[in-house]
Design a protein around this motif. Structure first.
Motif, short mmCIF file in Angstrom:
data_model
loop_
_atom_site.label_atom_id
_atom_site.label_comp_id
_atom_site.label_asym_id
_atom_site.label_seq_id
_atom_site.Cartn_x
_atom_site.Cartn_y
_atom_site.Cartn_z
N TRP A 1 3.92 9.11 -6.96
CA TRP A 1 2.59 9.01 -7.56
C TRP A 1 2.47 7.75 -8.40
O TRP A 1 1.48 7.02 -8.31
N ALA A 2 3.49 7.46 -9.21
CA ALA A 2 3.47 6.27 -10.06
C ALA A 2 3.41 4.99 -9.21
O ALA A 2 2.69 4.05 -9.54
N ALA A 3 4.16 4.96 -8.11
CA ALA A 3 4.14 3.80 -7.22
C ALA A 3 2.76 3.64 -6.59
O ALA A 3 2.25 2.52 -6.45
N ALA A 4 2.14 4.75 -6.23
CA ALA A 4 0.80 4.69 -5.63
C ALA A 4 -0.22 4.21 -6.65
O ALA A 4 -1.12 3.43 -6.32
N ILE A 5 -0.10 4.66 -7.89
CA ILE A 5 -1.00 4.20 -8.95
C ILE A 5 -0.84 2.70 -9.14
O ILE A 5 -1.82 1.95 -9.20
N ALA B 1 0.84 -1.19 0.00
CA ALA B 1 0.00 0.00 0.00
C ALA B 1 0.88 1.24 0.00
O ALA B 1 1.92 1.27 0.64
N PRO B 2 0.47 2.26 -0.75
CA PRO B 2 1.27 3.49 -0.76
C PRO B 2 1.26 4.15 0.62
O PRO B 2 0.31 3.98 1.39
N GLU B 3 2.32 4.86 0.91
CA GLU B 3 2.40 5.52 2.21
C GLU B 3 1.42 6.68 2.31
O GLU B 3 0.95 7.00 3.39
N ARG B 4 1.15 7.33 1.17
CA ARG B 4 0.23 8.47 1.16
C ARG B 4 -0.84 8.26 0.10
O ARG B 4 -0.58 7.63 -0.92
N PRO B 5 -2.01 8.81 0.32
CA PRO B 5 -3.07 8.69 -0.68
C PRO B 5 -2.72 9.45 -1.96
O PRO B 5 -2.00 10.46 -1.94
N LEU B 6 -3.23 8.95 -3.08
CA LEU B 6 -3.00 9.60 -4.37
C LEU B 6 -3.42 11.07 -4.36
O LEU B 6 -2.72 11.92 -4.91
N ALA B 7 -4.53 11.36 -3.73
CA ALA B 7 -5.02 12.75 -3.70
C ALA B 7 -4.02 13.67 -3.00
O ALA B 7 -3.82 14.82 -3.42
N GLU B 8 -3.38 13.19 -1.97
CA GLU B 8 -2.40 13.99 -1.24
C GLU B 8 -1.16 14.24 -2.10
O GLU B 8 -0.64 15.36 -2.15
#
Length: 58
Positions: free
Chosen positions: A46-50, A8-15
């Motif tokens: 961002w790419a990792a979160a996507i 899971a990403p450390e931060r939300p995509l929106a952030e």
């Protein structure tokens, strides 16, 4: 065998997206060298979160 889910990403995509937009807003569309480096880091995050948000097809 099912694929291993991405962490899971450390931060939300929106952030992350908000940080990217804020960077450009503060720079009035022209990034300094240091801001370009920050932008590159944010894009990687961002790419990792996507990638982590993609659900494999059944």
């Amino acid at each position: 065998m099912s694929p291993t889910p991405a962490p899971a990403p450390e931060r939300p995509l929106a952030e992350i997206n908000s940080d990217i937009r804020g960077l450009f807003a503060r720079a009035e569309g022209r990034l300094s060298d240091a801001e370009r480096v920050r932008h590159a880091v944010l894009l990687e995050e961002w790419a990792a979160a996507i990638k982590a948000s993609v659900v494999p097809a059944a």
